[in-house]
Design a protein around this motif. Sequence first.
Motif, mmCIF file in Angstrom:
data_model
loop_
_atom_site.group_PDB
_atom_site.id
_atom_site.type_symbol
_atom_site.label_atom_id
_atom_site.label_comp_id
_atom_site.label_asym_id
_atom_site.label_seq_id
_atom_site.Cartn_x
_atom_site.Cartn_y
_atom_site.Cartn_z
ATOM 1 N N UNK A 68 0.823 -1.185 -0.050
ATOM 2 C CA UNK A 68 0.069 -0.019 -0.090
ATOM 3 C C UNK A 68 0.841 1.281 0.106
ATOM 4 N N UNK A 69 1.734 1.183 0.721
ATOM 5 C CA UNK A 69 3.104 2.373 0.837
ATOM 6 C C UNK A 69 3.542 2.608 -0.526
ATOM 7 N N UNK A 70 4.005 1.674 -1.316
ATOM 8 C CA UNK A 70 4.463 1.665 -2.700
ATOM 9 C C UNK A 70 3.498 2.277 -3.749
ATOM 10 N N UNK A 71 2.230 1.709 -3.626
ATOM 11 C CA UNK A 71 1.205 2.280 -4.351
ATOM 12 C C UNK A 71 0.944 3.749 -4.120
ATOM 13 N N UNK A 72 0.735 4.044 -2.770
ATOM 14 C CA UNK A 72 0.695 5.586 -2.457
ATOM 15 C C UNK A 72 1.741 6.425 -2.922
ATOM 16 N N UNK A 73 2.872 5.934 -2.795
ATOM 17 C CA UNK A 73 3.970 6.945 -3.349
ATOM 18 C C UNK A 73 4.232 7.016 -4.751
ATOM 19 N N UNK A 74 3.802 5.943 -5.340
ATOM 20 C CA UNK A 74 3.761 6.139 -6.795
ATOM 21 C C UNK A 74 2.770 7.063 -7.515
ATOM 22 N N UNK A 75 1.451 7.067 -6.901
ATOM 23 C CA UNK A 75 0.326 7.862 -7.327
ATOM 24 C C UNK A 75 -0.150 9.058 -6.577
ATOM 25 N N UNK A 76 0.730 9.297 -5.471
ATOM 26 C CA UNK A 76 0.392 10.573 -4.628
ATOM 27 C C UNK A 76 1.132 11.693 -5.264
#
Length: 76
Positions: A68-76
């Motif tokens: 979830x952190x990787x996804x958030x970092x990529x799309x935030x």
Amino acid sequence: VKATDLRKETLGTVSLRDFSNFLEVRMAPYLQVISVIDHHKVDLKTQAPPHIVIGDAQSCNVLVAEIAFRINDAFS
């Protein structure tokens, strides 16, 4: 539901989390595993290769949080 659909080997898909051994899961034989996230040993026999995330962690929640952190970092 058509009769031909009921005769298929695979009638559905399933994602496994935390316990991924068929002895522990007791899953219906007509389901196909498409993904796994686990921090235990995994023992699977599948028709098609599933997407698997295995990590050395205290719980699967840690692995889910990392993703979830990787996804958030990529799309935030």
